[in-house]
Each structure stands twice: as structure tokens, then as C-alpha cells.
Design a protein around this motif. Sequence first.
Motif, short mmCIF file in Angstrom:
data_model
loop_
_atom_site.label_atom_id
_atom_site.label_comp_id
_atom_site.label_asym_id
_atom_site.label_seq_id
_atom_site.Cartn_x
_atom_site.Cartn_y
_atom_site.Cartn_z
N HIS A 7 -23.41 -4.60 18.41
CA HIS A 7 -23.01 -3.19 18.29
C HIS A 7 -22.16 -3.00 17.00
N ILE A 8 -22.13 -2.08 16.53
CA ILE A 8 -21.62 -1.66 15.03
C ILE A 8 -20.33 -1.08 15.44
N ASP A 9 -20.47 0.33 15.66
CA ASP A 9 -19.16 1.12 15.78
C ASP A 9 -19.84 2.25 16.49
N GLY A 10 -18.74 2.68 17.35
CA GLY A 10 -19.16 4.14 18.06
C GLY A 10 -20.33 4.09 19.01
N ASN A 11 -21.35 4.93 18.72
CA ASN A 11 -22.70 4.85 19.46
C ASN A 11 -23.77 3.96 18.58
N GLU A 12 -23.38 3.32 17.60
CA GLU A 12 -24.49 2.61 16.59
C GLU A 12 -24.62 1.16 16.94
N VAL A 13 -25.92 0.78 16.96
CA VAL A 13 -26.25 -0.63 17.26
C VAL A 13 -27.28 -0.95 16.00
N ALA A 14 -27.39 -2.30 15.64
CA ALA A 14 -28.29 -2.79 14.48
C ALA A 14 -29.07 -3.68 15.16
N VAL A 15 -30.45 -3.37 14.89
CA VAL A 15 -31.41 -4.40 15.48
C VAL A 15 -32.05 -5.22 14.32
N CYS A 16 -32.23 -6.46 14.66
CA CYS A 16 -33.13 -7.61 13.75
C CYS A 16 -34.26 -7.30 13.91
N VAL A 17 -35.18 -6.96 12.87
CA VAL A 17 -36.71 -6.86 13.15
C VAL A 17 -37.26 -7.39 11.72
N ASP A 18 -37.76 -8.75 12.17
CA ASP A 18 -38.26 -9.69 10.79
C ASP A 18 -37.17 -9.67 9.87
N ASN A 19 -37.40 -9.13 8.70
CA ASN A 19 -36.51 -9.15 7.51
C ASN A 19 -35.92 -7.96 7.34
N GLU A 20 -35.74 -6.98 8.44
CA GLU A 20 -35.08 -5.81 8.42
C GLU A 20 -34.00 -5.60 9.30
N LEU A 21 -32.95 -4.90 8.97
CA LEU A 21 -32.01 -4.52 10.07
C LEU A 21 -32.06 -2.95 10.44
N HIS A 22 -32.43 -2.74 11.65
CA HIS A 22 -32.78 -1.32 11.79
C HIS A 22 -31.44 -0.62 12.62
N PHE A 23 -30.95 0.43 12.09
CA PHE A 23 -29.76 1.09 12.66
C PHE A 23 -30.40 2.28 13.65
N ILE A 24 -29.55 2.11 14.93
CA ILE A 24 -30.17 2.95 16.05
C ILE A 24 -28.72 3.52 16.75
N ASN A 25 -28.86 4.79 16.93
CA ASN A 25 -27.80 5.44 17.67
C ASN A 25 -28.24 5.73 19.18
N ALA A 26 -27.32 5.45 19.90
CA ALA A 26 -27.50 5.70 21.28
C ALA A 26 -26.68 6.79 21.87
N THR A 27 -27.13 8.13 21.66
CA THR A 27 -26.33 9.31 22.00
C THR A 27 -27.06 10.17 23.10
N LYS A 28 -26.32 10.42 24.32
CA LYS A 28 -26.69 11.31 25.14
C LYS A 28 -27.83 10.69 25.95
N GLY A 29 -27.95 9.36 26.05
CA GLY A 29 -29.23 8.70 26.84
C GLY A 29 -30.24 8.39 26.01
N LYS A 30 -30.30 8.79 24.68
CA LYS A 30 -31.34 8.55 23.78
C LYS A 30 -30.88 7.66 22.78
N LEU A 31 -32.10 6.95 22.33
CA LEU A 31 -32.18 6.25 21.11
C LEU A 31 -32.61 6.77 20.21
N ILE A 32 -31.91 6.82 18.90
CA ILE A 32 -32.70 7.45 17.56
C ILE A 32 -32.33 6.59 16.36
N THR A 33 -33.27 6.03 15.76
CA THR A 33 -33.23 5.46 14.32
C THR A 33 -32.85 6.08 13.37
N THR A 34 -31.83 5.64 12.67
CA THR A 34 -31.17 6.47 11.62
C THR A 34 -31.53 5.92 10.19
N ARG A 35 -31.56 4.53 9.97
CA ARG A 35 -31.73 4.02 8.58
C ARG A 35 -32.04 2.57 8.93
N LYS A 36 -32.34 1.73 7.61
CA LYS A 36 -32.58 0.41 7.58
C LYS A 36 -32.18 -0.33 6.41
#
Length: 566
Positions: free
Chosen positions: A374-403
Motif C-alpha cells: 500500500h502506498i497512500d490513499g487508494n494506491e498500491v504498487a505491484v512488483c512485476v518482474d523488473n517493473e513497479l505498477h501503480f494501481i488505484n482501487a476506487t469504487k470497487g475497481k482496479l485501475i493501473t495508472t503508471r509504472k
Amino acid sequence: MASNFESSIQRGCDFIHDFSCSPCEENGFNTEAHHYCTQCTKYYCQNCVSKHNVLYQKHAVLGRKEVKKWEAAPGVVDALERCGMHPGEALKLVCGDHDQLCCSVCVAIDHRQCSKIQHIPDVAKGVQRNIEFQQIPKKIAEVQKQFEKMKEARLKNTTSLKKTRAAISDEIKTIRKRINEILDKIEKTTLQDLDGMIAELEKKLKKDIETCDKMTIELQNMIAAFQTKAKSSESKSYIAYRKSQDMISQANDHLRGISTIECYNVTFQANNLIEELLSAVKTFGEIEEQTVMTKQREDPLSDPNHVFSVAEYKEYNVKMSDDKDQCAIRGVCEMPSGEFVIVDWNNCKVKLLDKEYRVIDHCDVPGDPWDVCHIDGNEVAVCVDNELHFINATKGKLITTRKLSFSHGCTAAAYHSGQLYISCGFALYVYTMSGQKVKMLYEDKSGDRTVEKCAISNDGKTIYITNYDKNQLITLDNNGNKLALLTDPDMENPAGVHVTPAGHVFVCCYDSDTVLQVDKDGKKKLATLARKEDGLYGPRDLFFSSSTSSLIVGGYKDTLVVIKLN
């Protein structure tokens, strides 16, 4: 007096008033009375008194300014003797089963089955001779004195907070001054480099100008001499001819030397690292509230070495209908809303769970998801191989924002105070939120999984690392210095590690199928909270939910194991 008993205590959506409007109360409404009729011996609100006055113009109606006369009027129940639940009723009974004063309505509604209902006059006999009754004024005075002391302490605390604010403000200004001095020094050094370069170029230009002036004069003199000699003897003309050729050759050499550089220019490439580092820092430091609890109010759970016991184990299925493989939950974190985000390594999915651990949404990732934090607010970060994907969990939905992409693997992540802690398997790095590397905090190249997972204490001073290869829990300070190393027979291939805001440390171990509690210093095991027979199989990560006092454990199963702790 009744005016002193007016209450702002809310019961459901109703307020308990010192006097409630009688007609409103009869119709099921709770409205504060502002008038009292001495003839009707009833209370009226603003609306009801106007209707009353039309019907009974000669009745004496008292307003709030004469509230003392309300209390003295016949039939009026004194506020002290009035039922708190039914303000229009007098307290006449005592329920011995519930040790509660009651009115007749209370008994009819709430105490119908009670066997110990007595009239207050019967219970009250001899009460005035009772020592406890006689001591009531003294006890009230003592409590009142405690409140006065508490108020005085709070006023002193208010003053001390203002002083603390001023002191911290001065410290921040000092930090700002030091930063300004550093920036001034950087600016001065940069300008000195600039001035030195400009001076050197100006020196070269001056030399070229002087050469041009010198050659211009020499060529003018040569023209004058040549024209004079050209009218003399052939011998003198020949000499003038040869020297003129030498002069022209020399002049062309100078021109070629100068003209190879058309002009001098200076460019500036800004060092973006300074701006990025400053942009990633949101405050000058951590501002923490420190509450000094009185001994009688101390919560045992505030002790980071409080040993938990298990109340129950439950399992919740997180497999989706389109999952091709068995679930492999390698990361778990909780959102402020109470929802959970998990990463399913086998099915390359990030899953969003509600508070009952049901999958309500998911998103696919282009690789193996190793961890989530968990990062802050509704944002989490997911480790994928050599990348870090930032995802927002808003209103019951997951939305990838950047990496962010790294030059090394990204197998575990943690976040604290605006900085990312990224593991590549054998080293732990610190990055800014923009992806700028700050430093390598720790490294152990004796294996591929010597830094399996990491967790940061709430104050940021302690870092816990699981060494999967060597069956160890390593504790570091925030400079990467090793503070402790723990091994235990129940700790085979430790994978996930989690530290709560209060400092409790939990570790799950893959090969031993265990969940352990460790002391905050990382030096000893406090308890083994779960084993294979409790439902664990290949646990890879865990998270403690303070709201439910539960450990959520994910592993190589289609279910999460939720361990309720005492």
C-alpha cells in the motif's frame, strides 16, 4: 435546577431535553418545550403553544425566563426525578435485576419479565442514615476537583503545545537555512565554473583579436613597402615580391587557425536530481503525535512484545472461475476502506477483495506479480518482474495508472515516508517516487533470495528482511546496519514479514508451513501462531488487520487463511 440538567446526549436520532413538549410527545415526537401552562400542567413547543393560546386565552403560560416556576408548579416532575428515557414520567420504581431506576413506562416496555421490581419508597427507607449517602457530596466534590485539575492540566498542555510548535518551527527554519546554504554553495560553485569557462573563452577571443590587429598592421605596411619597391630596381622588386608572398602565407596560416572555430558558445544542462529529490520529499521531517497514557489506561496491545494467542482459523476462497492454475498468493495488503488487494502469481492477476474476502474485481499484469504494498490513499504498487505498477482501487475497481522500470529485478516492495524500498532478491534499494535511486541500503550476494521480503517499522528506524536461502530474519537500522539475526526450527524458508503500527512483528515461513510472532528487536521468537494442521500450505505473505485483529495469510492455495488473534 432543571436548566442545569439540559442534555445534549443523543439517543438514536432524539435528544433528551430537560422539558419535552407534551402534545408532541403524545404523538411520538421529541421536541423541546419553551412554554409551560400552569392550568394544563403541560409543556409546549413554539408550534403547539400558539394552538394552545387560541383555545385557552386566559391560561397563564410561563416562558423559559420563568423556568424556576415550572419546577415549583404542582404536578411538575423535578428534573432529578424525571426518567431519562421518558422525560414526562417520574422515577418511581427500581429494577433489581438490572440495578436501574425506572418509571412505569420503563417497566411496562423493558422490564416486563424482571422479578425484582420494587417501589422507590420501599428501597429508600433509611437511605439518609446510610454512610454512602452522606458521603455523596464529598465524592461529587472530589470528582469536581479532579475535573478542575484535568482542566488545568489541559490548559498547561495547550500552552506547552504552542511552545512545541514554536520550537519545531524554529528547527524547520534552521533546516531550511541549512538547505539554502547548501543551495547557495551549489549555485556559487556552478557560477564559478561558468565564470572560469567564460574567462578562458574570452582570453582566446582576445588573443584572436590581437592577432587580427597585428596582421592587419603588418599587411598594410607590406602593401606600402611593396608599392614603393615595385618602382625601384628589379632586384628590390623581387625581394619585395618574395617577402610579400611570405607575409601572405603567414597571414593565411593565422586565418586558418582562427577560422576553424566559427564561434565559442556555452550551454547549461540542469541537474534534475536535485529537483527530483526535493519533489519526492513532502515534509522536512516526521511529525508524530505522542500520547502519554496513564497507567490505568494503558492498552496491553500497545506493547510491541505483547504475545498474541489464536482465537480461530478461517479460510476464504479467492479462486476465480477463469483462473487457469491454482492460486499462488505472494502479496497481501489492506486498503484504508477495509478492502484487501492480493497478487496471484500463478494466474498473473491482481485481485481486489471486499471486507468479507470476496473477489470483487481484478486486473491482469504482463508478467509474474511478486508482491504488493500500500502506498497512500487508494494506491498500491505491484512488483512485476523488473517493473513497479501503480494501481488505484476506487469504487470497487482496479485501475493501473503508471509504472516504474528498474535496471534490476523487482521482487518485493515497501513504502515509507515518500520513499520506495525495492528488493531485487539479493539487495535492498531506496528509490524516490519518481524512480530516482537514492542508495543501495543492503546487499547479500551469497544467494539469489537473501532479501525475499521487507517491512518497515512505523517510525522508519527499523527494517526487517527475510533471508529465504539461509532461514533467517535480519533486522537492520535505516542506514543498513545489521542489528539482529534470528533463526528458529520453525523458521524454514521465511517468506513474508509484516510489522504493525504498534511494532508487532509477524513472519510466515514457506517450507515449515508456519506463522511466527517475533519480538520487535528481531532477536527471539515469541510464539508460533499457526502450522500446516491449521490450514497453512506454502505461506508466502501475510498482513495484520488492526480493524479485525486478524492475520491474513496467502500462499500456494486457493484460499486465504485468516487467523483471528486475541
